[in-house]
Design a protein around this motif. Sequence first.
Motif, mmCIF file in Angstrom:
data_model
loop_
_atom_site.group_PDB
_atom_site.id
_atom_site.type_symbol
_atom_site.label_atom_id
_atom_site.label_comp_id
_atom_site.label_asym_id
_atom_site.label_seq_id
_atom_site.Cartn_x
_atom_site.Cartn_y
_atom_site.Cartn_z
ATOM 1 N N ILE A 111 0.842 -1.198 0.000
ATOM 2 C CA ILE A 111 0.000 0.000 0.000
ATOM 3 C C ILE A 111 0.877 1.248 0.000
ATOM 4 C CG2 ILE A 111 -1.716 1.334 1.296
ATOM 5 C CD1 ILE A 111 -2.770 -1.445 2.309
ATOM 6 N N GLY A 112 1.954 1.214 0.774
ATOM 7 C CA GLY A 112 2.881 2.346 0.803
ATOM 8 C C GLY A 112 3.459 2.650 -0.558
ATOM 9 N N GLN A 113 3.811 1.600 -1.298
ATOM 10 C CA GLN A 113 4.349 1.808 -2.641
ATOM 11 C C GLN A 113 3.268 2.376 -3.558
ATOM 12 O OE1 GLN A 113 5.998 -1.635 -4.582
ATOM 13 N NE2 GLN A 113 6.811 -0.434 -6.267
ATOM 14 N N ALA A 114 2.048 1.848 -3.453
ATOM 15 C CA ALA A 114 0.943 2.346 -4.275
ATOM 16 C C ALA A 114 0.676 3.817 -3.975
ATOM 17 C CB ALA A 114 -0.306 1.505 -4.038
ATOM 18 N N VAL A 115 0.692 4.168 -2.695
ATOM 19 C CA VAL A 115 0.465 5.558 -2.282
ATOM 20 C C VAL A 115 1.566 6.464 -2.829
ATOM 21 C CG1 VAL A 115 0.442 7.084 -0.260
ATOM 22 C CG2 VAL A 115 -0.921 4.988 -0.264
ATOM 23 N N GLN A 116 2.771 5.971 -2.813
ATOM 24 C CA GLN A 116 3.900 6.764 -3.315
ATOM 25 C C GLN A 116 3.763 7.021 -4.810
ATOM 26 O OE1 GLN A 116 7.725 4.827 -2.946
ATOM 27 N NE2 GLN A 116 8.797 6.773 -2.892
ATOM 28 N N GLN A 117 3.227 6.065 -5.536
ATOM 29 C CA GLN A 117 3.155 6.167 -6.997
ATOM 30 C C GLN A 117 1.892 6.859 -7.492
ATOM 31 O OE1 GLN A 117 3.589 2.097 -8.268
ATOM 32 N NE2 GLN A 117 5.763 2.041 -7.766
ATOM 33 N N ASP A 118 0.872 7.001 -6.660
ATOM 34 C CA ASP A 118 -0.420 7.526 -7.088
ATOM 35 C C ASP A 118 -0.800 8.748 -6.251
ATOM 36 O OD1 ASP A 118 -3.122 8.053 -7.600
ATOM 37 O OD2 ASP A 118 -3.672 5.933 -7.717
ATOM 38 N N PRO A 119 -0.688 9.947 -6.833
ATOM 39 C CA PRO A 119 -0.988 11.165 -6.065
ATOM 40 C C PRO A 119 -2.409 11.200 -5.516
ATOM 41 C CG PRO A 119 0.091 11.702 -8.145
ATOM 42 C CD PRO A 119 -0.211 10.245 -8.181
ATOM 43 N N GLN A 120 -3.379 10.644 -6.235
ATOM 44 C CA GLN A 120 -4.758 10.632 -5.753
ATOM 45 C C GLN A 120 -4.899 9.722 -4.531
ATOM 46 O OE1 GLN A 120 -6.846 9.523 -9.355
ATOM 47 N NE2 GLN A 120 -7.414 11.659 -9.751
ATOM 48 N N LEU A 121 -4.225 8.594 -4.585
ATOM 49 C CA LEU A 121 -4.235 7.667 -3.451
ATOM 50 C C LEU A 121 -3.569 8.318 -2.243
ATOM 51 C CD1 LEU A 121 -5.396 4.826 -3.289
ATOM 52 C CD2 LEU A 121 -3.155 3.929 -3.828
ATOM 53 N N LYS A 122 -2.468 9.006 -2.487
ATOM 54 C CA LYS A 122 -1.767 9.703 -1.406
ATOM 55 C C LYS A 122 -2.690 10.735 -0.764
ATOM 56 C CE LYS A 122 2.353 12.439 -0.406
ATOM 57 N NZ LYS A 122 3.608 12.997 -0.948
ATOM 58 N N GLN A 123 -3.428 11.469 -1.578
ATOM 59 C CA GLN A 123 -4.341 12.477 -1.034
ATOM 60 C C GLN A 123 -5.448 11.826 -0.224
ATOM 61 O OE1 GLN A 123 -3.809 15.876 -1.123
ATOM 62 N NE2 GLN A 123 -5.393 15.748 0.431
ATOM 63 N N ARG A 124 -5.937 10.668 -0.660
ATOM 64 C CA ARG A 124 -6.972 9.951 0.101
ATOM 65 C C ARG A 124 -6.440 9.545 1.477
ATOM 66 N NH1 ARG A 124 -9.119 5.167 -3.361
ATOM 67 N NH2 ARG A 124 -10.298 4.768 -1.456
ATOM 68 N N VAL A 125 -5.189 9.062 1.520
ATOM 69 C CA VAL A 125 -4.599 8.678 2.803
ATOM 70 C C VAL A 125 -4.432 9.903 3.701
ATOM 71 C CG1 VAL A 125 -2.518 7.762 3.918
ATOM 72 C CG2 VAL A 125 -3.468 6.597 1.918
ATOM 73 N N ILE A 126 -3.987 10.996 3.139
ATOM 74 C CA ILE A 126 -3.833 12.231 3.917
ATOM 75 C C ILE A 126 -5.188 12.664 4.472
ATOM 76 C CG2 ILE A 126 -3.294 14.703 3.755
ATOM 77 C CD1 ILE A 126 -1.049 13.877 1.749
ATOM 78 N N ASN A 127 -6.224 12.611 3.633
ATOM 79 C CA ASN A 127 -7.568 12.980 4.092
ATOM 80 C C ASN A 127 -8.025 12.063 5.220
ATOM 81 O OD1 ASN A 127 -7.652 15.026 2.195
ATOM 82 N ND2 ASN A 127 -8.928 13.902 0.752
ATOM 83 N N MET A 128 -7.778 10.772 5.076
ATOM 84 C CA MET A 128 -8.162 9.815 6.117
ATOM 85 C C MET A 128 -7.410 10.100 7.406
ATOM 86 S SD MET A 128 -8.354 6.229 4.078
ATOM 87 C CE MET A 128 -9.659 5.866 2.915
ATOM 88 N N SER A 129 -6.148 10.455 7.282
ATOM 89 C CA SER A 129 -5.326 10.753 8.461
ATOM 90 C C SER A 129 -5.826 11.998 9.184
ATOM 91 C CB SER A 129 -3.861 10.952 8.060
ATOM 92 O OG SER A 129 -3.327 9.767 7.539
ATOM 93 N N GLN A 130 -6.428 12.899 8.428
ATOM 94 C CA GLN A 130 -6.933 14.136 9.016
ATOM 95 C C GLN A 130 -8.400 14.032 9.399
ATOM 96 O OE1 GLN A 130 -5.937 16.881 5.868
ATOM 97 N NE2 GLN A 130 -3.825 17.064 6.538
ATOM 98 N N GLY A 131 -8.983 12.838 9.208
ATOM 99 C CA GLY A 131 -10.379 12.626 9.592
ATOM 100 C C GLY A 131 -11.394 13.059 8.562
ATOM 101 N N ALA A 132 -10.940 13.463 7.380
ATOM 102 C CA ALA A 132 -11.868 13.853 6.326
ATOM 103 C C ALA A 132 -12.450 12.604 5.663
ATOM 104 C CB ALA A 132 -11.151 14.711 5.279
ATOM 105 N N PRO A 133 -13.694 12.650 5.236
ATOM 106 C CA PRO A 133 -14.264 11.486 4.557
ATOM 107 C C PRO A 133 -13.563 11.251 3.225
ATOM 108 C CG PRO A 133 -15.797 13.341 4.468
ATOM 109 C CD PRO A 133 -14.642 13.767 5.330
ATOM 110 N N ALA A 134 -13.423 9.983 2.882
ATOM 111 C CA ALA A 134 -12.758 9.626 1.618
ATOM 112 C C ALA A 134 -13.703 9.873 0.452
ATOM 113 C CB ALA A 134 -12.340 8.158 1.647
ATOM 114 N N PRO A 135 -13.248 10.639 -0.558
ATOM 115 C CA PRO A 135 -14.105 10.859 -1.731
ATOM 116 C C PRO A 135 -14.260 9.572 -2.519
ATOM 117 C CG PRO A 135 -11.935 11.818 -2.085
ATOM 118 C CD PRO A 135 -11.986 11.298 -0.677
ATOM 119 N N ARG A 136 -15.392 9.378 -3.101
ATOM 120 C CA ARG A 136 -15.649 8.140 -3.859
ATOM 121 C C ARG A 136 -15.726 8.415 -5.331
ATOM 122 N NH1 ARG A 136 -16.737 3.446 -0.834
ATOM 123 N NH2 ARG A 136 -16.819 4.039 1.291
#
Length: 136
Positions: A111-136
Amino acid sequence: MQRSTYAFLSAAILTTALSGAPALAQQAAQPQGQSQAQPGMAPAAVKPSDQQLQRFASASQKISGVVDEYRPKVDAAKTNEAKQKVVQEADAKMVQLVRADGLTVEEFNGIGQAVQQDPQLKQRVINMSQGAPAPR
């Protein structure tokens, strides 16, 4: 076992980069001549589910805390052997945290590698870390 440790620590460094925390194992891994990106060591990028991403985000935040806790200990270690011992202790703690969040180390690294390679995935993780709902 040492190869998986370095692969995991590389992932931990990646996840701490998401939070802006300094990398823990960077100095300790280099004296042994280990490159953080060795061929054949990186897990295959995966397409994680929302549940896996949430677990990854949770584990990443906890790992960031471990990095914050152990960074001064690594810096204070006088010898490479002492640094390595501290890194191994931190690694064991990080592995426990990842498993406690319901992921294997391999899943976490993938997952870490996928997040590193995909800016949208990285933003979803950041949003989740900040408590924001994940966009679908």
